[in-house]
Scaffold this motif. Structure first.
Motif, PDB file in Angstrom:
ATOM      1  N   UNK A 148       0.857  -1.172   0.000  1.00  0.00           N
ATOM      2  CA  UNK A 148       0.000   0.000   0.000  1.00  0.00           C
ATOM      3  C   UNK A 148       0.900   1.233   0.000  1.00  0.00           C
ATOM      4  N   UNK A 149       0.310   2.412  -0.017  1.00  0.00           N
ATOM      5  CA  UNK A 149       1.104   3.649   0.075  1.00  0.00           C
ATOM      6  C   UNK A 149       1.912   3.654   1.372  1.00  0.00           C
ATOM      7  N   UNK A 150       1.270   3.237   2.460  1.00  0.00           N
ATOM      8  CA  UNK A 150       1.960   3.147   3.750  1.00  0.00           C
ATOM      9  C   UNK A 150       3.102   2.134   3.680  1.00  0.00           C
ATOM     10  N   UNK A 151       2.848   0.997   3.039  1.00  0.00           N
ATOM     11  CA  UNK A 151       3.869  -0.039   2.878  1.00  0.00           C
ATOM     12  C   UNK A 151       5.040   0.432   2.030  1.00  0.00           C
ATOM     13  N   UNK A 152       4.745   1.214   0.980  1.00  0.00           N
ATOM     14  CA  UNK A 152       5.828   1.738   0.134  1.00  0.00           C
ATOM     15  C   UNK A 152       6.700   2.718   0.915  1.00  0.00           C
ATOM     16  N   UNK A 153       6.080   3.517   1.792  1.00  0.00           N
ATOM     17  CA  UNK A 153       6.899   4.463   2.562  1.00  0.00           C
ATOM     18  C   UNK A 153       7.811   3.711   3.529  1.00  0.00           C
ATOM     19  N   UNK A 154       7.310   2.654   4.148  1.00  0.00           N
ATOM     20  CA  UNK A 154       8.157   1.825   5.016  1.00  0.00           C
ATOM     21  C   UNK A 154       9.169   1.049   4.176  1.00  0.00           C
ATOM     22  N   UNK A 155       8.763   0.621   2.998  1.00  0.00           N
ATOM     23  CA  UNK A 155       9.657  -0.132   2.119  1.00  0.00           C
ATOM     24  C   UNK A 155      10.882   0.661   1.723  1.00  0.00           C
ATOM     25  N   UNK A 156      10.739   1.977   1.601  1.00  0.00           N
ATOM     26  CA  UNK A 156      11.892   2.818   1.293  1.00  0.00           C
ATOM     27  C   UNK A 156      12.938   2.762   2.401  1.00  0.00           C
ATOM     28  N   UNK A 157      12.469   2.748   3.638  1.00  0.00           N
ATOM     29  CA  UNK A 157      13.389   2.631   4.771  1.00  0.00           C
ATOM     30  C   UNK A 157      14.083   1.278   4.756  1.00  0.00           C
ATOM     31  N   UNK A 158      13.312   0.234   4.485  1.00  0.00           N
ATOM     32  CA  UNK A 158      13.879  -1.115   4.459  1.00  0.00           C
ATOM     33  C   UNK A 158      14.874  -1.274   3.312  1.00  0.00           C
ATOM     34  N   UNK A 159      14.601  -0.615   2.186  1.00  0.00           N
ATOM     35  CA  UNK A 159      15.539  -0.670   1.063  1.00  0.00           C
ATOM     36  C   UNK A 159      16.863  -0.011   1.441  1.00  0.00           C
ATOM     37  N   UNK A 160      16.790   1.067   2.207  1.00  0.00           N
ATOM     38  CA  UNK A 160      18.020   1.731   2.658  1.00  0.00           C
ATOM     39  C   UNK A 160      18.810   0.817   3.586  1.00  0.00           C
ATOM     40  N   UNK A 161      18.122   0.088   4.447  1.00  0.00           N
ATOM     41  CA  UNK A 161      18.798  -0.860   5.340  1.00  0.00           C
ATOM     42  C   UNK A 161      19.425  -1.991   4.518  1.00  0.00           C
ATOM     43  N   UNK A 162      18.704  -2.478   3.512  1.00  0.00           N
ATOM     44  CA  UNK A 162      19.243  -3.539   2.658  1.00  0.00           C
ATOM     45  C   UNK A 162      20.485  -3.060   1.915  1.00  0.00           C
ATOM     46  N   UNK A 163      20.457  -1.823   1.445  1.00  0.00           N
ATOM     47  CA  UNK A 163      21.616  -1.261   0.747  1.00  0.00           C
ATOM     48  C   UNK A 163      22.810  -1.150   1.692  1.00  0.00           C
ATOM     49  N   UNK A 164      22.569  -0.656   2.905  1.00  0.00           N
ATOM     50  CA  UNK A 164      23.636  -0.556   3.893  1.00  0.00           C
ATOM     51  C   UNK A 164      24.201  -1.943   4.196  1.00  0.00           C
ATOM     52  N   UNK A 165      23.312  -2.932   4.333  1.00  0.00           N
ATOM     53  CA  UNK A 165      23.737  -4.302   4.630  1.00  0.00           C
ATOM     54  C   UNK A 165      24.648  -4.844   3.537  1.00  0.00           C
ATOM     55  N   UNK A 166      24.288  -4.597   2.292  1.00  0.00           N
ATOM     56  CA  UNK A 166      25.107  -5.074   1.178  1.00  0.00           C
ATOM     57  C   UNK A 166      26.469  -4.384   1.160  1.00  0.00           C
ATOM     58  N   UNK A 167      26.481  -3.073   1.437  1.00  0.00           N
ATOM     59  CA  UNK A 167      27.730  -2.307   1.413  1.00  0.00           C
ATOM     60  C   UNK A 167      28.680  -2.715   2.545  1.00  0.00           C
ATOM     61  N   UNK A 168      28.132  -3.134   3.680  1.00  0.00           N
ATOM     62  CA  UNK A 168      28.967  -3.371   4.859  1.00  0.00           C
ATOM     63  C   UNK A 168      29.025  -4.832   5.315  1.00  0.00           C
ATOM     64  N   UNK A 169      28.495  -5.736   4.524  1.00  0.00           N
ATOM     65  CA  UNK A 169      28.472  -7.148   4.919  1.00  0.00           C
ATOM     66  C   UNK A 169      29.875  -7.692   5.177  1.00  0.00           C
ATOM     67  N   UNK A 170      30.821  -7.383   4.303  1.00  0.00           N
ATOM     68  CA  UNK A 170      32.181  -7.892   4.486  1.00  0.00           C
ATOM     69  C   UNK A 170      32.791  -7.394   5.792  1.00  0.00           C
ATOM     70  N   UNK A 171      32.550  -6.125   6.117  1.00  0.00           N
ATOM     71  CA  UNK A 171      33.081  -5.564   7.366  1.00  0.00           C
ATOM     72  C   UNK A 171      32.476  -6.246   8.590  1.00  0.00           C
ATOM     73  N   UNK A 172      31.178  -6.482   8.541  1.00  0.00           N
ATOM     74  CA  UNK A 172      30.499  -7.122   9.673  1.00  0.00           C
ATOM     75  C   UNK A 172      31.004  -8.547   9.854  1.00  0.00           C
ATOM     76  N   UNK A 173      31.135  -9.290   8.756  1.00  0.00           N
ATOM     77  CA  UNK A 173      31.609 -10.667   8.871  1.00  0.00           C
ATOM     78  C   UNK A 173      33.065 -10.722   9.320  1.00  0.00           C
ATOM     79  N   UNK A 174      33.880  -9.758   8.904  1.00  0.00           N
ATOM     80  CA  UNK A 174      35.273  -9.691   9.373  1.00  0.00           C
ATOM     81  C   UNK A 174      35.301  -9.406  10.875  1.00  0.00           C
ATOM     82  N   UNK A 175      34.445  -8.516  11.334  1.00  0.00           N
ATOM     83  CA  UNK A 175      34.376  -8.213  12.771  1.00  0.00           C
ATOM     84  C   UNK A 175      33.939  -9.438  13.557  1.00  0.00           C
ATOM     85  N   UNK A 176      32.994 -10.188  13.020  1.00  0.00           N
ATOM     86  CA  UNK A 176      32.548 -11.427  13.692  1.00  0.00           C
ATOM     87  C   UNK A 176      33.688 -12.425  13.816  1.00  0.00           C
TER      88      UNK A 176
END
Length: 136
Positions: free
Chosen positions: A94-122
């Motif tokens: 829905x419109x509400x879902x799309x607005x939340x989806x934008x936030x989730x897309x930003x989190x997914x993008x951050x996750x992809x950009x920093x996955x190697x760093x997080x796994x190295x830290x682990x």
């Protein structure tokens, strides 16, 4: 410098750190594993149930049904049934879902950009944790 969130209770506002706070319930829903992934899968447009199931590796039919029902109940997903034989059912944000989806897309993008760093830290943490304790 104080980096904590202000306590808004004294102003009559919400405090997501409180168990009974409405925003906390929304955060819990949005950050649930399958809710996040289902909404991400719907960002590109409507999808049918089995299409979602193929995209979301590891989700069971029962969990997908429960997640879609919960997202529909919360006003984030719209379920459309078409009067065909067999019936066709589409799910879309829905419109509400799309607005939340934008936030989730930003989190997914951050996750992809920093996955190697997080796994190295682990790995580094696990290596340190496996070492015997050294006396001081």
């Amino acid at each position: 410098m104080d980096t904590t969130f202000p306590d808004l209770r004294r102003y009559g506002g919400a405090d997501a750190f409180l168990r009974a706070c409405k925003p906390r319930a929304i955060l819990d829903m949005l950050t649930g594993k399958w809710s996040t992934l289902v909404m991400g899968a719907l960002l590109d447009g409507p999808r049918r149930f089995n299409e979602l199931r193929r995209i979301l590796d590891g989700i069971t039919q029962k969990m997908l049904s429960q997640t879609l029902r919960a997202l529909e109940r919360d006003g984030l997903v719209r379920r459309t049934v078409y009067p065909t034989i067999p019936p066709r059912v589409d799910y879309e944000l829905t419109e509400l879902g799309r607005s939340a989806g934008g936030l989730l897309a930003a989190i997914a993008e951050w996750s992809a950009e920093h996955a190697d760093e997080v796994f190295a830290a682990r790995r580094a943490y696990d290596e340190r944790a496996a070492e015997p304790v050294q006396p001081i």
